[in-house]
Design a protein around this motif. Structure first.
Motif, mmCIF file in Angstrom:
data_model
loop_
_atom_site.group_PDB
_atom_site.id
_atom_site.type_symbol
_atom_site.label_atom_id
_atom_site.label_comp_id
_atom_site.label_asym_id
_atom_site.label_seq_id
_atom_site.Cartn_x
_atom_site.Cartn_y
_atom_site.Cartn_z
ATOM 1 N N ARG A 93 0.862 -1.174 0.000
ATOM 2 C CA ARG A 93 0.000 0.000 0.000
ATOM 3 C C ARG A 93 0.903 1.229 0.000
ATOM 4 O O ARG A 93 1.779 1.366 0.844
ATOM 5 C CB ARG A 93 -0.884 -0.002 1.247
ATOM 6 N N LEU A 94 0.683 2.122 -0.966
ATOM 7 C CA LEU A 94 1.481 3.336 -1.114
ATOM 8 C C LEU A 94 0.568 4.547 -1.068
ATOM 9 O O LEU A 94 -0.611 4.449 -1.394
ATOM 10 C CB LEU A 94 2.220 3.330 -2.455
ATOM 11 N N ARG A 95 1.143 5.698 -0.728
ATOM 12 C CA ARG A 95 0.359 6.929 -0.694
ATOM 13 C C ARG A 95 1.215 8.093 -1.178
ATOM 14 O O ARG A 95 2.404 8.154 -0.877
ATOM 15 C CB ARG A 95 -0.100 7.201 0.736
ATOM 16 N N THR A 96 0.598 9.020 -1.922
ATOM 17 C CA THR A 96 1.285 10.213 -2.379
ATOM 18 C C THR A 96 0.309 11.374 -2.396
ATOM 19 O O THR A 96 -0.898 11.184 -2.535
ATOM 20 C CB THR A 96 1.915 10.025 -3.770
ATOM 21 N N ALA A 97 0.828 12.567 -2.256
ATOM 22 C CA ALA A 97 0.000 13.774 -2.306
ATOM 23 C C ALA A 97 -0.345 14.099 -3.755
ATOM 24 O O ALA A 97 0.432 13.842 -4.666
ATOM 25 C CB ALA A 97 0.742 14.950 -1.681
ATOM 26 N N VAL A 98 -1.534 14.657 -3.957
ATOM 27 C CA VAL A 98 -1.927 15.138 -5.276
ATOM 28 C C VAL A 98 -1.372 16.552 -5.402
ATOM 29 O O VAL A 98 -1.685 17.428 -4.602
ATOM 30 C CB VAL A 98 -3.467 15.130 -5.443
ATOM 31 N N MET A 99 -0.526 16.767 -6.394
ATOM 32 C CA MET A 99 0.107 18.071 -6.598
ATOM 33 C C MET A 99 -0.912 19.074 -7.155
ATOM 34 O O MET A 99 -1.889 18.673 -7.782
ATOM 35 C CB MET A 99 1.289 17.943 -7.559
ATOM 36 N N PRO A 100 -0.682 20.376 -6.946
ATOM 37 C CA PRO A 100 -1.608 21.385 -7.482
ATOM 38 C C PRO A 100 -1.734 21.262 -9.004
ATOM 39 O O PRO A 100 -0.740 21.156 -9.719
ATOM 40 C CB PRO A 100 -0.957 22.715 -7.096
ATOM 41 N N GLY A 101 -2.970 21.241 -9.485
ATOM 42 C CA GLY A 101 -3.238 21.132 -10.908
ATOM 43 C C GLY A 101 -3.165 19.716 -11.456
ATOM 44 O O GLY A 101 -3.318 19.508 -12.653
ATOM 45 N N GLU A 102 -2.923 18.734 -10.608
ATOM 46 C CA GLU A 102 -2.781 17.347 -11.027
ATOM 47 C C GLU A 102 -4.079 16.589 -10.758
ATOM 48 O O GLU A 102 -4.711 16.775 -9.725
ATOM 49 C CB GLU A 102 -1.629 16.697 -10.253
ATOM 50 N N SER A 103 -4.470 15.740 -11.675
ATOM 51 C CA SER A 103 -5.667 14.924 -11.475
ATOM 52 C C SER A 103 -5.316 13.716 -10.603
ATOM 53 O O SER A 103 -4.147 13.317 -10.530
ATOM 54 C CB SER A 103 -6.226 14.460 -12.819
ATOM 55 N N PRO A 104 -6.306 13.108 -9.946
ATOM 56 C CA PRO A 104 -6.021 11.900 -9.170
ATOM 57 C C PRO A 104 -5.457 10.767 -10.029
ATOM 58 O O PRO A 104 -4.606 10.008 -9.576
ATOM 59 C CB PRO A 104 -7.377 11.520 -8.587
ATOM 60 N N GLN A 105 -5.911 10.676 -11.288
ATOM 61 C CA GLN A 105 -5.392 9.641 -12.168
ATOM 62 C C GLN A 105 -3.905 9.871 -12.476
ATOM 63 O O GLN A 105 -3.118 8.923 -12.495
ATOM 64 C CB GLN A 105 -6.178 9.590 -13.494
ATOM 65 N N ALA A 106 -3.512 11.109 -12.692
ATOM 66 C CA ALA A 106 -2.107 11.420 -12.954
ATOM 67 C C ALA A 106 -1.254 11.156 -11.714
ATOM 68 O O ALA A 106 -0.123 10.662 -11.814
ATOM 69 C CB ALA A 106 -1.952 12.863 -13.403
ATOM 70 N N ALA A 107 -1.782 11.472 -10.529
ATOM 71 C CA ALA A 107 -1.051 11.201 -9.287
ATOM 72 C C ALA A 107 -0.877 9.702 -9.087
ATOM 73 O O ALA A 107 0.192 9.242 -8.666
ATOM 74 C CB ALA A 107 -1.779 11.823 -8.099
ATOM 75 N N ALA A 108 -1.920 8.924 -9.401
ATOM 76 C CA ALA A 108 -1.832 7.469 -9.276
ATOM 77 C C ALA A 108 -0.791 6.914 -10.243
ATOM 78 O O ALA A 108 0.009 6.043 -9.878
ATOM 79 C CB ALA A 108 -3.197 6.847 -9.538
ATOM 80 N N ASP A 109 -0.781 7.413 -11.458
ATOM 81 C CA ASP A 109 0.190 6.974 -12.454
ATOM 82 C C ASP A 109 1.614 7.309 -12.004
ATOM 83 O O ASP A 109 2.520 6.480 -12.085
ATOM 84 C CB ASP A 109 -0.128 7.628 -13.793
ATOM 85 N N ARG A 110 1.810 8.516 -11.490
ATOM 86 C CA ARG A 110 3.124 8.948 -11.000
ATOM 87 C C ARG A 110 3.577 8.086 -9.821
ATOM 88 O O ARG A 110 4.741 7.685 -9.726
ATOM 89 C CB ARG A 110 3.053 10.425 -10.585
ATOM 90 N N LEU A 111 2.645 7.752 -8.936
ATOM 91 C CA LEU A 111 2.953 6.954 -7.761
ATOM 92 C C LEU A 111 3.443 5.560 -8.150
ATOM 93 O O LEU A 111 4.487 5.097 -7.678
ATOM 94 C CB LEU A 111 1.716 6.844 -6.866
ATOM 95 N N VAL A 112 2.721 4.898 -9.035
ATOM 96 C CA VAL A 112 3.108 3.545 -9.435
ATOM 97 C C VAL A 112 4.395 3.570 -10.256
ATOM 98 O O VAL A 112 5.243 2.696 -10.113
ATOM 99 C CB VAL A 112 1.954 2.850 -10.190
ATOM 100 N N LEU A 113 4.565 4.579 -11.100
ATOM 101 C CA LEU A 113 5.798 4.695 -11.878
ATOM 102 C C LEU A 113 7.014 4.868 -10.970
ATOM 103 O O LEU A 113 8.044 4.211 -11.165
ATOM 104 C CB LEU A 113 5.713 5.859 -12.858
ATOM 105 N N SER A 114 6.908 5.712 -9.948
ATOM 106 C CA SER A 114 8.053 5.912 -9.049
ATOM 107 C C SER A 114 8.344 4.656 -8.235
ATOM 108 O O SER A 114 9.513 4.321 -8.000
ATOM 109 C CB SER A 114 7.828 7.115 -8.142
#
Length: 104
Positions: A34-55
């Motif tokens: 289980r991982l968690r990351t903050a949603v950056m300003p102007g970022e969609s939840p889908q983009a944050a999820a993609d960034r999280l799994v990629l990192s």
């Protein structure tokens, strides 16, 4: 968008938008972690999820490659490896990891 949500290009992962500590965060569940990351300003939840799994994928590949490189090196007798701490990232947090038992 429903909560929890899935992304079709990230099979095996389920994501959930959560409000924690006054910040909108995306939490990912998949493959026993289980991982968690903050949603950056102007970022969609889908983009944050993609960034999280990629990192996380990059981190695990780097650890695997480092392990493979370490297998080739012979360690001197009597020397124990030391654990070095990496600087903490405030955008990626490992929340939990399920331990799986191997069946013989």
């Amino acid at each position: 968008m429903t909560n929890p949500f899935r992304l079709r290009w990230l099979q095996g992962w389920t994501f959930q938008v959560v409000l924690m500590e006054g910040h909108v965060q995306v939490e990912a569940h998949g493959f026993g972690i289980r991982l968690r990351t903050a949603v950056m300003p102007g970022e969609s939840p889908q983009a944050a999820a993609d960034r999280l799994v990629l990192s996380e994928d990059r981190r695990r590949r780097a650890m695997h490659n480092a392990w493979l490189r370490g297998q080739d090196m012979a360690q001197p007798a009597g020397v124990t490896p030391t654990k070095e701490s990496a600087p903490a990232s405030n955008s990626l947090v490992v929340v939990g990891q399920a331990h799986r038992q191997r069946v013989a």
